[in-house]
Design a protein around this motif. Structure first.
Motif, PDB file in Angstrom:
ATOM      1  N   ASN A  31       0.833  -1.209   0.000  1.00 37.24           N
ATOM      2  CA  ASN A  31       0.000   0.000   0.000  1.00 37.24           C
ATOM      3  C   ASN A  31       0.864   1.253   0.000  1.00 37.24           C
ATOM      4  O   ASN A  31       1.906   1.311   0.654  1.00 37.24           O
ATOM      5  CB  ASN A  31      -0.997   0.004   1.168  1.00 37.24           C
ATOM      6  CG  ASN A  31      -0.374  -0.166   2.536  1.00 37.24           C
ATOM      7  OD1 ASN A  31       0.613  -0.856   2.704  1.00 37.24           O
ATOM      8  ND2 ASN A  31      -0.974   0.467   3.526  1.00 37.24           N
ATOM      9  N   GLU A  83       0.402   5.341   0.475  1.00 40.51           N
ATOM     10  CA  GLU A  83      -0.518   6.405   0.912  1.00 40.51           C
ATOM     11  C   GLU A  83      -0.044   7.772   0.430  1.00 40.51           C
ATOM     12  O   GLU A  83       0.996   7.900  -0.228  1.00 40.51           O
ATOM     13  CB  GLU A  83      -0.642   6.355   2.442  1.00 40.51           C
ATOM     14  CG  GLU A  83      -1.203   5.014   2.897  1.00 40.51           C
ATOM     15  CD  GLU A  83      -1.444   4.917   4.389  1.00 40.51           C
ATOM     16  OE1 GLU A  83      -0.945   5.762   5.162  1.00 40.51           O
ATOM     17  OE2 GLU A  83      -2.151   3.965   4.779  1.00 40.51           O
ATOM     18  N   CYS A 136      -4.138   0.542  -2.446  1.00 43.28           N
ATOM     19  CA  CYS A 136      -3.979  -0.677  -1.650  1.00 43.28           C
ATOM     20  C   CYS A 136      -2.932  -1.619  -2.265  1.00 43.28           C
ATOM     21  O   CYS A 136      -2.660  -1.575  -3.472  1.00 43.28           O
ATOM     22  CB  CYS A 136      -5.294  -1.439  -1.582  1.00 43.28           C
ATOM     23  SG  CYS A 136      -6.574  -0.617  -0.642  1.00 43.28           S
ATOM     24  N   ALA A 137      -2.433  -2.489  -1.421  1.00 40.98           N
ATOM     25  CA  ALA A 137      -1.411  -3.454  -1.819  1.00 40.98           C
ATOM     26  C   ALA A 137      -1.881  -4.364  -2.960  1.00 40.98           C
ATOM     27  O   ALA A 137      -1.141  -4.608  -3.919  1.00 40.98           O
ATOM     28  CB  ALA A 137      -1.041  -4.309  -0.612  1.00 40.98           C
ATOM     29  N   GLU A 138      -3.099  -4.857  -2.843  1.00 42.35           N
ATOM     30  CA  GLU A 138      -3.611  -5.806  -3.841  1.00 42.35           C
ATOM     31  C   GLU A 138      -3.718  -5.154  -5.208  1.00 42.35           C
ATOM     32  O   GLU A 138      -3.343  -5.729  -6.227  1.00 42.35           O
ATOM     33  CB  GLU A 138      -5.022  -6.294  -3.474  1.00 42.35           C
ATOM     34  CG  GLU A 138      -5.170  -6.895  -2.117  1.00 42.35           C
ATOM     35  CD  GLU A 138      -5.496  -5.865  -1.045  1.00 42.35           C
ATOM     36  OE1 GLU A 138      -4.786  -4.834  -0.946  1.00 42.35           O
ATOM     37  OE2 GLU A 138      -6.437  -6.103  -0.288  1.00 42.35           O
ATOM     38  N   CYS A 173     -10.287  -4.854   0.869  1.00 40.96           N
ATOM     39  CA  CYS A 173     -11.358  -3.848   0.836  1.00 40.96           C
ATOM     40  C   CYS A 173     -12.264  -4.082  -0.370  1.00 40.96           C
ATOM     41  O   CYS A 173     -11.929  -4.834  -1.296  1.00 40.96           O
ATOM     42  CB  CYS A 173     -10.777  -2.435   0.825  1.00 40.96           C
ATOM     43  SG  CYS A 173     -10.255  -1.857  -0.797  1.00 40.96           S
TER      44      CYS A 173
HETATM   45  N1  THU Z   1      -5.279  -1.364   2.617  1.00 38.52           N
HETATM   46  C1  THU Z   1      -4.759  -2.233   1.692  1.00 38.52           C
HETATM   47  O1  THU Z   1      -3.627  -2.049   1.226  1.00 38.52           O
HETATM   48  N2  THU Z   1      -5.526  -3.286   1.309  1.00 38.52           N
HETATM   49  C2  THU Z   1      -6.776  -3.536   1.795  1.00 38.52           C
HETATM   50  O2  THU Z   1      -7.492  -4.352   1.254  1.00 38.52           O
HETATM   51  C3  THU Z   1      -7.236  -2.829   3.001  1.00 38.52           C
HETATM   52  C4  THU Z   1      -6.601  -1.492   3.179  1.00 38.52           C
HETATM   53  C5  THU Z   1      -4.466  -0.214   3.022  1.00 38.52           C
HETATM   54  C6  THU Z   1      -4.993   1.109   2.549  1.00 38.52           C
HETATM   55  C7  THU Z   1      -4.405   2.042   3.572  1.00 38.52           C
HETATM   56  O3  THU Z   1      -3.092   2.389   3.147  1.00 38.52           O
HETATM   57  C8  THU Z   1      -4.292   1.206   4.835  1.00 38.52           C
HETATM   58  O4  THU Z   1      -4.416  -0.141   4.420  1.00 38.52           O
HETATM   59  C9  THU Z   1      -5.357   1.508   5.872  1.00 38.52           C
HETATM   60  O5  THU Z   1      -6.619   1.472   5.316  1.00 38.52           O
END
Ligand code: THU
Length: 135
Positions: A45, A47, A56-58, A89
């Protein structure tokens, strides 16, 4: 899928997580996927001070693979620093749905030894996908 591959994917996701740029949430996430022809891509991830721009990572892992021409994958592993399975998410479930089929394994892990495997229809039932548009 061999257990060895699952463990490798989890290790790769943990490596990716080390690069997490998450100073606002302090929530590190790592993901890795394996393509049908055995290539592995990672994502973490990322930000931003403008919070809503976080990726997000995925999605990072999937967009990296797709950007390099790999659109079909056998499995994706996802984990964080939670002492629990990390649920992807809703936005990431939608993006996984675009490229996954019913055989694609979605591996939510706590550790190399402790994970659960889902398919996309379990995580995103009654989805809106490419087939709705005839694709
Ligand atoms: N996040 C992910 O990388 N993948 C998810 O499926 C859930 C949320 C990250 C986004 C943000 O940088 C941090 O987690 C908190 O929400």
């Amino acid at each position: 899928m061999e257990n060895k591959i699952i463990k490798q994917l989890i290790r790769e996701a943990e490596e990716a997580k080390k690069n997490s740029y998450s100073p606002y949430s302090n929530f590190r996430v790592g993901a890795s996927l394996i393509t049908k022809d055995g290539r592995i891509f990672r994502g973490t991830n990322v930000e931003n001070a403008s919070y809503g721009l976080a990726v997000c990572a995925e999605r990072n892992a999937i967009f990296t693979a797709v950007g390099l021409g790999y659109r079909t994958f056998d499995a994706i592993a996802i984990g964080s620093d939670l002492n629990d399975y990390t649920a992807p998410c809703g936005a990431c479930r939608q993006v996984i749905n675009e490229f996954a089929d019913s055989n694609t394994k979605i591996i939510l892990y706590k550790s190399e030894a402790d994970y659960k495997i889902y398919n996309i229809s379990e995580l995103l039932p009654f989805s809106f996908g490419p087939e709705a548009l005839g694709k």
